[in-house]
Design a protein around this motif. Structure first.
Motif, short mmCIF file in Angstrom:
data_model
loop_
_atom_site.label_atom_id
_atom_site.label_comp_id
_atom_site.label_asym_id
_atom_site.label_seq_id
_atom_site.Cartn_x
_atom_site.Cartn_y
_atom_site.Cartn_z
N GLU A 128 1.11 -0.72 0.05
CA GLU A 128 -0.25 -0.03 0.19
C GLU A 128 0.70 1.31 0.20
O GLU A 128 2.05 1.52 0.16
CB GLU A 128 -1.06 -0.11 1.22
N CYS A 182 -2.97 0.42 -3.87
CA CYS A 182 -1.78 -1.17 -3.42
C CYS A 182 -1.77 -2.07 -4.66
O CYS A 182 -2.17 -2.30 -5.93
CB CYS A 182 -3.18 -2.20 -3.16
N TRP A 214 -10.41 -3.11 0.92
CA TRP A 214 -9.70 -2.30 2.12
C TRP A 214 -10.54 -1.85 3.27
O TRP A 214 -11.68 -2.23 2.83
CB TRP A 214 -9.79 -0.82 1.11
N CYS A 247 -4.85 -2.99 2.20
CA CYS A 247 -5.38 -3.81 1.10
C CYS A 247 -5.55 -5.31 1.52
O CYS A 247 -5.11 -6.08 2.38
CB CYS A 247 -4.22 -3.57 0.34
N GLY A 284 -1.38 -6.62 3.46
CA GLY A 284 -0.61 -5.73 3.01
C GLY A 284 -0.15 -5.05 4.87
O GLY A 284 -0.39 -5.47 5.58
#
Length: 113
Positions: free
Chosen positions: A6, A22, A36, A95, A104
Motif C-alpha cells: 500500500e 495497492c 480495503w 489492502c 499488506g
C-alpha cells in the motif's frame, strides 16, 4: 510469495483528499475480489470497501459518497480515492485479497481538524 504494497497515505486537513494504491505481486488479483480495511488506534480493523471481479462495489455507510474503490487488473493494482476526509477517517489502511489471509503492511492516513 504474495505481497501487497500500500502507498499514498499521509497527513491531510479535514475536507481534503488522498488516493491510496495497492500493488500486488505473486497473485493475479483479477481472479478475486479485493477490499480495503482500516484500523484506528484502539479499535478493531473494519471493512471500508470491496470491489468484485466484475467491478461491483460495496461501501460501509460511513464512507459512502466520499470514497471510491477501483481496480486496474492490467497493472494488478487496487485504489481507494478518498474525498471529503474527516478526522474520524484517521487510521491505518490495509489492502486485502478476498481469498486467503493476504494483507499488506498498511499505510497511515491522518486527518487533522
Amino acid at each position: 510469495q504474495v505481497q501487497l504494497l500500500e502507498s499514498g497515505g499521509g497527513l491531510v486537513q479535514a475536507g481534503g483528499s488522498l488516493r491510496l494504491s495497492c500493488a500486488a505481486s505473486g497473485y493475479i488479483i483479477s481472479t478475486r475480489g479485493m477490499a480495503w480495511y482500516r484500523q484506528a488506534p484502539g479499535k478493531q480493523r473494519e471493512l471500508v470497501a470491496t470491489i468484485g471481479r466484475s467491478g461491483s462495489t460495496y461501501y460501509v455507510d460511513s464512507v459512502k459518497e466520499r470514497f471510491t474503490i477501483s481496480r486496474d487488473n492490467a497493472n494488478n493494482a487496487v485504489y481507494l480515492q478518498m474525498n471529503s476526509l474527516k478526522p474520524e477517517d484517521t487510521a491505518v489502511y490495509y489492502c486485502h485479497i478476498l481469498a486467503g489471509d493476504y494483507w499488506g503492511q498498511g499505510t497511515q492516513v491522518t486527518v487533522s481538524s
